[in-house]
Design an enzyme around this catalytic site. Structure first.
Site, PDB file in Angstrom:
ATOM      1  N   HIS A 129      54.986  78.070  45.262  1.00 38.14           N
ATOM      2  CA  HIS A 129      54.342  77.759  43.977  1.00 38.14           C
ATOM      3  C   HIS A 129      52.814  77.782  44.135  1.00 38.14           C
ATOM      4  O   HIS A 129      52.110  78.397  43.321  1.00 38.14           O
ATOM      5  CB  HIS A 129      54.828  76.376  43.506  1.00 38.14           C
ATOM      6  CG  HIS A 129      54.186  75.878  42.246  1.00 38.14           C
ATOM      7  ND1 HIS A 129      54.887  75.662  41.082  1.00 38.14           N
ATOM      8  CD2 HIS A 129      52.910  75.537  41.964  1.00 38.14           C
ATOM      9  CE1 HIS A 129      54.067  75.217  40.139  1.00 38.14           C
ATOM     10  NE2 HIS A 129      52.855  75.124  40.647  1.00 38.14           N
ATOM     11  N   GLU A 130      52.318  77.129  45.189  1.00 41.74           N
ATOM     12  CA  GLU A 130      50.866  77.011  45.371  1.00 41.74           C
ATOM     13  C   GLU A 130      50.225  78.338  45.771  1.00 41.74           C
ATOM     14  O   GLU A 130      49.138  78.671  45.295  1.00 41.74           O
ATOM     15  CB  GLU A 130      50.539  75.923  46.405  1.00 41.74           C
ATOM     16  CG  GLU A 130      50.996  74.525  46.011  1.00 41.74           C
ATOM     17  CD  GLU A 130      50.536  74.084  44.630  1.00 41.74           C
ATOM     18  OE1 GLU A 130      49.397  74.428  44.231  1.00 41.74           O
ATOM     19  OE2 GLU A 130      51.314  73.412  43.936  1.00 41.74           O
ATOM     20  N   CYS A 155      54.284  72.098  36.908  1.00 41.30           N
ATOM     21  CA  CYS A 155      52.925  72.411  37.356  1.00 41.30           C
ATOM     22  C   CYS A 155      51.946  71.501  36.620  1.00 41.30           C
ATOM     23  O   CYS A 155      52.063  71.304  35.412  1.00 41.30           O
ATOM     24  CB  CYS A 155      52.610  73.869  37.057  1.00 41.30           C
ATOM     25  SG  CYS A 155      50.949  74.336  37.547  1.00 41.30           S
ATOM     26  N   HIS A 163      49.600  80.438  42.845  1.00 37.96           N
ATOM     27  CA  HIS A 163      48.391  80.053  42.103  1.00 37.96           C
ATOM     28  C   HIS A 163      47.170  80.852  42.578  1.00 37.96           C
ATOM     29  O   HIS A 163      46.287  81.164  41.786  1.00 37.96           O
ATOM     30  CB  HIS A 163      48.082  78.560  42.331  1.00 37.96           C
ATOM     31  CG  HIS A 163      48.667  77.645  41.297  1.00 37.96           C
ATOM     32  ND1 HIS A 163      48.360  77.737  39.960  1.00 37.96           N
ATOM     33  CD2 HIS A 163      49.513  76.591  41.415  1.00 37.96           C
ATOM     34  CE1 HIS A 163      49.012  76.787  39.285  1.00 37.96           C
ATOM     35  NE2 HIS A 163      49.725  76.083  40.155  1.00 37.96           N
TER      36      HIS A 163
END
Ligand code: NI
Length: 192
Positions: free
Chosen positions: A149-150, A107, A153
């Site tokens: 993953h995004e 990241c 966030h």
């Protein structure tokens, strides 16, 4: 250049300890022309920030301190021989496959750290594109990992939260960082 230096040079990327990375982001009202225009200007900033790290493949809005549900993706998908470039507004994962895989994940907001994260092999996604039009797609393999993953966030979740304690490892450089990759991303030729 180490990843640490890249992040230090770019003041717009926040550190993992920063409060912005741990917040829930709010959705963008795509019906509101003013808000959509703001989102578009932010998309531009996000791509500029992403380009400061040649090995970065995607970025979420909280990584530039904006608590809005937006993600940009930009990488060469060698599996399908496609250059994937997209902006996602209000992305939602509507379905995750039961089949999972475990891979190393990195990241831009977490320096010198890496670890293996279990992710679903494929996901169904609903979002709006950069023009505020609804889109739907299936992401598989590495693309599915990037999306998961995004989207994490946007809920204040970092990949480090999902690495098993005994599988943490520390890195000095991104494994894929090499001069050919950098030159290709910059559109420059290799030296003969
Ligand atoms: Ni990240």
């Amino acid at each position: 250049m180490s990843r640490l230096s890249v992040i230090t040079l770019n003041k717009s990327i926040l550190w993992s300890k920063d409060v912005a990375l741990r917040q829930k982001c709010r959705p963008i009202d795509v019906e509101n022309a003013e808000e959509l225009a703001f989102a578009q200007s932010l998309i531009r900033e996000m791509f500029i920030t992403l380009y400061t790290d040649p090995s970065g493949v995607a970025l979420a809005a909280p990584q530039i301190g904006a608590l809005l549900q937006m993600v940009v993706i930009n990488y060469e998908d060698k599996d399908v021989n496609e250059y994937r470039i997209m902006a996602l507004i209000n992305p939602k994962i509507t379905s995750l496959s039961d089949e999972t895989n475990e891979e190393q994940e990195i990241c831009l907001s977490v320096s010198n750290f890496s670890g293996k994260v279990i992710r679903s092999n494929s996901v169904e996604v609903e979002a709006f594109d950069q023009h505020g039009s609804p889109i739907k797609f299936t992401a598989e393999g590495f693309f599915a990992r990037v999306v998961q993953h995004e989207v994490d966030h946007l809920s204040g979740i970092l990949c480090v939260d999902k690495v098993e304690k005994d599988k943490v490892n520390y890195i000095q450089e991104f494994p894929e960082r090499n001069i050919e990759h950098v030159m290709r991303r910059l559109g420059l030729k290799k030296r003969d």
